[in-house]
Design a protein around this motif. Sequence first.
Motif, short mmCIF file in Angstrom:
data_model
loop_
_atom_site.label_atom_id
_atom_site.label_comp_id
_atom_site.label_asym_id
_atom_site.label_seq_id
_atom_site.Cartn_x
_atom_site.Cartn_y
_atom_site.Cartn_z
N VAL A 1 4.89 3.54 -1.49
CA VAL A 1 4.68 2.58 -2.57
C VAL A 1 3.80 1.43 -2.09
CG1 VAL A 1 5.84 0.83 -4.00
CG2 VAL A 1 6.75 3.14 -3.90
N LYS A 2 4.16 0.86 -0.94
CA LYS A 2 3.39 -0.27 -0.40
C LYS A 2 1.95 0.12 -0.09
CE LYS A 2 7.31 -2.84 1.43
NZ LYS A 2 8.09 -3.20 2.61
N ALA A 3 1.77 1.27 0.55
CA ALA A 3 0.43 1.71 0.93
C ALA A 3 -0.44 1.98 -0.30
CB ALA A 3 0.51 2.96 1.80
N GLY A 4 0.12 2.67 -1.29
CA GLY A 4 -0.64 3.00 -2.49
C GLY A 4 -1.03 1.78 -3.29
N ILE A 5 -0.08 0.87 -3.46
CA ILE A 5 -0.37 -0.36 -4.23
C ILE A 5 -1.38 -1.22 -3.51
CG2 ILE A 5 0.64 -2.57 -4.93
CD1 ILE A 5 3.13 -0.97 -5.74
N ARG A 6 -1.18 -1.43 -2.22
CA ARG A 6 -2.13 -2.25 -1.46
C ARG A 6 -3.54 -1.65 -1.54
NH1 ARG A 6 -2.20 -6.28 1.67
NH2 ARG A 6 0.07 -6.38 1.87
N ALA A 7 -3.65 -0.35 -1.36
CA ALA A 7 -4.95 0.31 -1.41
C ALA A 7 -5.62 0.10 -2.77
CB ALA A 7 -4.81 1.79 -1.10
N TYR A 8 -4.84 0.28 -3.84
CA TYR A 8 -5.43 0.14 -5.17
C TYR A 8 -5.84 -1.31 -5.44
CZ TYR A 8 -6.44 0.36 -10.05
OH TYR A 8 -7.11 0.27 -11.25
N THR B 1 -9.95 -5.21 -6.38
CA THR B 1 -10.36 -6.61 -6.29
C THR B 1 -11.50 -6.85 -5.29
OG1 THR B 1 -8.63 -7.11 -4.66
CG2 THR B 1 -8.10 -7.47 -7.01
N ALA B 2 -11.85 -5.84 -4.52
CA ALA B 2 -12.96 -5.99 -3.57
C ALA B 2 -14.27 -6.27 -4.31
CB ALA B 2 -13.10 -4.74 -2.70
N LEU C 1 -8.83 -12.89 -15.17
CA LEU C 1 -9.07 -13.87 -16.23
C LEU C 1 -8.49 -15.25 -15.96
CD1 LEU C 1 -8.50 -11.61 -19.38
CD2 LEU C 1 -10.62 -12.04 -18.12
N SER C 2 -7.64 -15.37 -14.97
CA SER C 2 -6.98 -16.64 -14.69
C SER C 2 -7.94 -17.64 -14.04
CB SER C 2 -5.79 -16.41 -13.76
OG SER C 2 -5.19 -17.62 -13.41
N ASP C 3 -7.83 -18.91 -14.45
CA ASP C 3 -8.60 -19.95 -13.79
C ASP C 3 -8.09 -20.19 -12.37
OD1 ASP C 3 -10.23 -20.36 -15.99
OD2 ASP C 3 -8.91 -21.91 -16.84
N ASP C 4 -6.81 -19.96 -12.17
CA ASP C 4 -6.19 -20.13 -10.87
C ASP C 4 -5.69 -18.76 -10.42
OD1 ASP C 4 -5.11 -21.30 -8.59
OD2 ASP C 4 -3.23 -21.84 -9.60
N ARG C 5 -6.61 -17.96 -9.86
CA ARG C 5 -6.29 -16.58 -9.50
C ARG C 5 -5.15 -16.48 -8.50
NH1 ARG C 5 -12.07 -13.43 -8.71
NH2 ARG C 5 -12.35 -13.03 -10.93
N PRO C 6 -4.21 -15.59 -8.77
CA PRO C 6 -3.15 -15.37 -7.78
C PRO C 6 -3.75 -14.75 -6.52
CG PRO C 6 -2.80 -14.02 -9.76
CD PRO C 6 -4.05 -14.79 -9.96
N ASP C 7 -3.14 -15.02 -5.40
CA ASP C 7 -3.55 -14.46 -4.12
C ASP C 7 -3.30 -12.95 -4.13
OD1 ASP C 7 -4.24 -14.97 -1.20
OD2 ASP C 7 -2.31 -13.91 -1.03
N ILE C 8 -4.16 -12.20 -3.45
CA ILE C 8 -4.03 -10.73 -3.40
C ILE C 8 -2.67 -10.34 -2.82
CG2 ILE C 8 -4.98 -8.61 -2.39
CD1 ILE C 8 -6.71 -9.96 -4.63
#
Length: 194
Positions: free
Chosen positions: A87-94, A99-100, A169-176
């Motif tokens: 789960v962690k690997a797949g989500i992080r990769a996506y 976002t790259a 779309l957020s003016d204050d983007r959440p951290d990756i």
Amino acid sequence: MTAEQRLADRRERLMTAAYTLYAKPGFTSTTIERLCSEARISNRAFYECFGGREELLQALHERCVEESLAVVAKALQEAPDTLDGRVKAGIRAYIEFATADWRRARIMHVEVRRSGDVLTLSRQRAVEAFARLIQDAAEDFPKTSALNRRLLALGVIGALQELLIEWLLSDDRPDIEELVAVAVHIFTRGLGPA
């Protein structure tokens, strides 16, 4: 160049132009004339490559989806052999792949909705492919929830899409890292005990 190579070159130049223009100002605001100007080809040459703006958008969306699926599949293959590890690997990769390049994320998560019916079938195929990937990744592990895993996969895909739209779309983007943590939490809870 041969005629086939010239056609492939024009097609690729149009895909590159659309990658930027369909992301901003967006699909509905981008004309064929603007695409051709950006790609440095004639309008006639456009129609030798694509039947219209919609067909170009579909080709671009499908390329983004294929690349995303390949990145996630590779991450799942290399992940620790635990449900949590996958789960962690797949989500992080996506999330990192999406976002790259904000244009990719925008085409896959914003313009796909704004294009109306143009990408409905393509979007459904993409969601189904990601749902199968999630189900396959979880298949090796005991089913701890009585809930339907396919429906859970669809639900968590929707949550991930909304998190990425917020990032875009957020003016204050959440951290990756925050996006990854929230998505992992949602996926883990969704695939875990009911």
